[in-house]
Scaffold this motif. Structure first.
Motif, PDB file in Angstrom:
ATOM      1  N   GLN A 111       0.805  -1.234   0.000  1.00 20.51           N
ATOM      2  CA  GLN A 111       0.000   0.000   0.000  1.00 20.51           C
ATOM      3  C   GLN A 111       0.837   1.284   0.000  1.00 20.51           C
ATOM      4  O   GLN A 111       0.379   2.311  -0.480  1.00 20.51           O
ATOM      5  N   SER A 112       2.062   1.218   0.533  1.00 21.72           N
ATOM      6  CA  SER A 112       2.868   2.436   0.639  1.00 21.72           C
ATOM      7  C   SER A 112       3.811   2.576  -0.550  1.00 21.72           C
ATOM      8  O   SER A 112       4.397   1.600  -1.009  1.00 21.72           O
ATOM      9  N   GLY A 113       3.963   3.789  -1.047  1.00 21.12           N
ATOM     10  CA  GLY A 113       4.897   4.056  -2.131  1.00 21.12           C
ATOM     11  C   GLY A 113       6.328   3.887  -1.659  1.00 21.12           C
ATOM     12  O   GLY A 113       6.627   3.969  -0.470  1.00 21.12           O
TER      13      GLY A 113
ATOM     14  N   GLY B 208       2.105  16.130  -3.684  1.00 19.46           N
ATOM     15  CA  GLY B 208       1.740  14.965  -2.877  1.00 19.46           C
ATOM     16  C   GLY B 208       0.374  15.063  -2.236  1.00 19.46           C
ATOM     17  O   GLY B 208       0.004  14.217  -1.422  1.00 19.46           O
ATOM     18  N   LEU B 209      -0.377  16.080  -2.582  1.00 18.97           N
ATOM     19  CA  LEU B 209      -1.734  16.225  -2.066  1.00 18.97           C
ATOM     20  C   LEU B 209      -2.631  16.671  -3.218  1.00 18.97           C
ATOM     21  O   LEU B 209      -2.220  17.458  -4.042  1.00 18.97           O
ATOM     22  N   ARG B 210      -3.871  16.185  -3.268  1.00 18.62           N
ATOM     23  CA  ARG B 210      -4.799  16.704  -4.273  1.00 18.62           C
ATOM     24  C   ARG B 210      -5.663  17.773  -3.620  1.00 18.62           C
ATOM     25  O   ARG B 210      -5.847  17.769  -2.409  1.00 18.62           O
TER      26      ARG B 210
ATOM     27  N   THR C  98      -7.015   8.469  -0.046  1.00 16.76           N
ATOM     28  CA  THR C  98      -7.454   8.927  -1.376  1.00 16.76           C
ATOM     29  C   THR C  98      -6.906  10.308  -1.691  1.00 16.76           C
ATOM     30  O   THR C  98      -7.076  10.798  -2.795  1.00 16.76           O
ATOM     31  N   GLN C  99      -6.257  10.942  -0.708  1.00 18.38           N
ATOM     32  CA  GLN C  99      -5.817  12.325  -0.934  1.00 18.38           C
ATOM     33  C   GLN C  99      -4.297  12.508  -0.879  1.00 18.38           C
ATOM     34  O   GLN C  99      -3.761  13.421  -1.504  1.00 18.38           O
ATOM     35  N   SER C 100      -3.600  11.647  -0.140  1.00 18.40           N
ATOM     36  CA  SER C 100      -2.153  11.823   0.017  1.00 18.40           C
ATOM     37  C   SER C 100      -1.384  10.990  -0.999  1.00 18.40           C
ATOM     38  O   SER C 100      -1.744   9.842  -1.261  1.00 18.40           O
ATOM     39  N   GLY C 101      -0.323  11.560  -1.543  1.00 16.47           N
ATOM     40  CA  GLY C 101       0.529  10.826  -2.465  1.00 16.47           C
ATOM     41  C   GLY C 101       1.280   9.720  -1.737  1.00 16.47           C
ATOM     42  O   GLY C 101       1.469   9.763  -0.522  1.00 16.47           O
ATOM     43  N   GLY C 102       1.704   8.690  -2.478  1.00 16.67           N
ATOM     44  CA  GLY C 102       2.490   7.623  -1.870  1.00 16.67           C
ATOM     45  C   GLY C 102       1.653   6.590  -1.142  1.00 16.67           C
ATOM     46  O   GLY C 102       2.180   5.715  -0.476  1.00 16.67           O
TER      47      GLY C 102
ATOM     48  N   ILE D 218      -2.385   8.673  -7.910  1.00 17.53           N
ATOM     49  CA  ILE D 218      -3.526   8.710  -7.023  1.00 17.53           C
ATOM     50  C   ILE D 218      -4.134  10.072  -6.804  1.00 17.53           C
ATOM     51  O   ILE D 218      -5.325  10.268  -6.922  1.00 17.53           O
ATOM     52  N   THR D 219      -3.349  11.032  -6.493  1.00 22.79           N
ATOM     53  CA  THR D 219      -3.903  12.295  -6.051  1.00 22.79           C
ATOM     54  C   THR D 219      -4.232  13.189  -7.234  1.00 22.79           C
ATOM     55  O   THR D 219      -3.690  14.262  -7.368  1.00 22.79           O
TER      56      THR D 219
END
Lengths: 192, 192, 192, 192, 192, 192, 192
Positions: free
Chosen positions: C133-135, E136-138, D132-136, D20-21
């Protein structure tokens, strides 16, 4: 290594050389090889172990007559008994030299004795190696010749961008390396 | 594994080998395989368990006559009873060796006894494994032969870039590995 | 799932499988599926709950006669009452086993009792799940069979690269899994 | 939403769903939608509020006869009065369940009373939203049905990969959802 | 802005909208614009300042008859005197609402007085702005209508995904916004 | 700079403008230039040093009649003697203004005197510069006009997205800048 | 270096210039070279060591008549005895100047004596070098001329974006550099 050479353009097309921490399919670290090319294009620096000491010869490459020539640093003093010269990106060299100077100074304060030339060389090479393995950093684009006199024995080391080092009787880095090396090899090197 | 070989160029075209922490569709870690290729191209290193000790044989590959030959390190002492040699990127080897030396020293200070060869090997392999799983780091491009004498019993280990290790009676890494291995297998290995 | 299979090459062309923390449009984590392929290609490992204990059978795959065969680890002891075997990347397995051994040891020191096999399994699977799950991390490319005897009751668990686990009467991982599984199913499993 | 559907392949070609983001040009988070698809393909899980309590029905999907069936967890106990079931990636579910169990336990220790079912649900959904909002990080590929009895009142919640939740009289997730939902709607739901 | 519209597909082809912290050549933040599209597709939410208080009207969009309708939250209480409604991604809304509730509570404890509606709005918008500027954030895919009564004066604010806010007499977000806005404008707004 | 303009589309095709911390081959930071375009499209803001004080003129651009017009902030008070207006992304402006307000307040508490207008401007520009040099952050898409009266001397500064500032007699930012600037230049500016 | 020039467009097509910490195949750091181009396009700045002091000449490039001309900073005072001017991105210059001012001030407080000009220059160049080697940062797009009088001896240094510096009798940076340099070289430089 004919095969390697002919494969390199293909590797470039495929991007193996555009990220530091990556091997090409034939097991090479291309960014490190490019950094070595920077060194080969740098201004010439020679160092020799002589019968009665050490000799540095450098080409300062001053092409601008307005530069104050005696202030151009190409030979640095790391400690009373250790000097160094470089070929490649000179600001990269300065970072390594300043680190070595600090290391030498700390050694004097802590152990009340002069640091070994080899210890200085290993410390420089540890940092160079990290920059070939960790992401977010490029390899150092500079080779250093570090020479010192430890207990009356002169020692000369060459460090490359990989972080590898060898002890030499005499060596040359930068522009004209192959030609000058030939000359150095003809000279009778002192026994130790 | 014919299918795997023929699929590799396709994997290269599709970029499976240009990021470390990634499996290819057939379940391989290509960057680790390329690192192993680096090892296979390195200078030859042999180690053997003999009836009365351990034997290291290495090719220093000194092609420059100006290098001081007796200073070229290809066999390192990790502790009084443990030695090592390597094939691949030698600055990568040095990082691992220095770590092992420190580990051995700490063991002596903490437990007042010599460290086990296997403990040293496992510690080296733990670091190697991390470099195949974490982003921002490349695998170590070096194999190490680590051999030591624990309570009068000689033990020899080979560690590869994956972080896998095996105990051997005799083994070889680097250039010419298949040919030398054949010779080693013909020799009658000591029982133990 | 015919549709899924035929869609996979398209997903590969479009890069869904070249970044870990990403779902493909049909809701799959391709990197995890590739890691499972690594396991299926690993050397065979079998574990069974027997009427009077537990049985591990493993293929050590020693193809080099110079390896000291009795030193090749494919069955590890996690604690007095818990053992494990693996198929896939063995250095990944070692990381998980060492963590489990430490965990078991800490449990003994803290609670003065043996750790539950299930607790060990859950801890291993938690780490495996994080790596899907983690990058910046790849999934573990290994399945583990962990078996232990808790209060005289033998228990056997299989953990896969996703971090999912099931309790089995008998199970097999690695090469030849389908064929061996058929044989295991024919055997009358003990009622426990 | 015909237009959205026909635009999706174009979005895939252009890569909106490979990080993702990121919103697609029509304002959708494609990675979250793919995670929901994972849930729809999961094994069926049903939960109902009944006149005298709560009912969970799950399909354990045990296709391997060697699995010990009574050990397969598809219904978890979060606290004395709260249970949960899931559809999707079961190792993702376990992470959320273990977190909820800890949360419930901490509540008992801190406030000397049982935690509210809604508090547990909100905490699970907060973590889901972050992913669903944070990268990585990828979204959790699992929906949970969490049901509990707070002060004699049964309550049932469904949480999806977005981190959205609703309270239901009866609900179903996973394979066969549309068909089973129709059946549930025909049943006369209790007035509460 | 016809030119902007016709240039957008070109920007999409060139990837200006596939990384958050980036301007397009005509000075737009496309990811923020897509987040606004999410809001426009959300369920309708209306808020009005009336002569004797505040009015929220929301469409809960319950299409599943099994949902317990009175539990669907679309209007949240932030403090005794402040409420809010939202359109867009509801789990994003919940994160912002929970933060606002905590902020209001902390204000009461610290200053022993009710928090100003504007202070709550600014705090929400600060977080929203950060999510449009940091990698890193949307951006938050939600607009909030926050309304409160400060010292007997009703105040209504609308916040968008950019982190911009305005005070309104009456306003609408989500599906059907243009049509409902026309109706609201015809109504005689109270003088305050 | 005709050449630069004609080269820009090529630079866009090659991606020089899709990563912040990057120069184009002709030495430009394209993301910063796009941020300036955002400012040029913003609502007009004018500031002037007059014989007896400072004058701000702003276009609030209220196109929605439901907005409470007197609450729309386009002129902010940073301290008793310092004001500011902006053109571009208003939520970006708010972040900078709130920081300046805090800075001014801290100055009063620490030094018991009013902060210098120039000190405020430099602090804003330091933050703006960082956002053009560090990865993971986009430049601020806003220009600020900051004006204050320090010891009875009015001073007016304009800051752009690069973090560059100049002191002006009168200046305009946003829509219609060229036309309004012409008018301002015709007016006889006060001597000081 | 004709070959290098003709290879540059190819390097651009292949992306060697779109990531900072990367060498091109011919051993160049292209992003640093582009930063130097920014400097060459900057407004002209000249500095000279004269028989009785130091001389700075700068082109302020004020094209807007509304700017208060005497407030435009192009020559900064770092300490009582050290000044500087710059060409390139002026907000980058300001960051370096403010750092130098702080450094000089700290030196006075700590050692109760004036800082050496060379110490200031080295500190500026250390920061510049880091920005050419670490990921997530772009090189500084500015050259600085730093000149000071240390113990009655005037000294003048030029620092470039690489972090390299030289001591000059007289030098020029920015627009028109080649032409002005010719003039400076014809002037008889003072012997010091």
């Amino acid at each position: 290594m004919v095969k390697g050479e002919s494969m390199q353009p293909m590797h470039q097309l495929m991007g193996y050389d555009r990220a530091i921490t990556m091997f090409s399919p034939d097991g090479r670290l291309l960014q490190v090889e490019y950094a070595k090319k920077t060194v080969r294009q740098g201004s010439t620096a020679i160092a020799m172990v002589c019968s009665d000491g050490l000799l540095f010869v450098t080409d300062k490459r001053i092409i601008d007559s307005l530069v104050v020539p005696e202030t151009v640093e190409k030979i640095w003093q790391i400690d009373e008994h250790i000097g160094a010269t470089a070929s490649g990106i000179l600001s990269d060299a300065r970072v390594l030299i300043e680190r070595a100077q600090l290391k030498a100074q700390q050694h004097r304060v802590t152990f009340d004795s002069a640091i070994d030339t080899l210890t200085v060389v290993k410390d420089i090479c540890d940092l160079k190696q990290i920059c070939t393995q960790s992401g977010g950093l490029r390899p150092f684009g500079v080779s250093l010749l570090v020479a010192g006199i430890d207990n009356n024995v002169p020692r000369l080391y060459e460090t490359d961008p990989t972080g590898i080092f060898y002890q030499y009787k005499a060596t040359v880095i930068g522009e004209g390396e192959p030609e000058i090396e030939e000359i150095l090899q003809k000279r009778d090197p002192p026994d130790k």
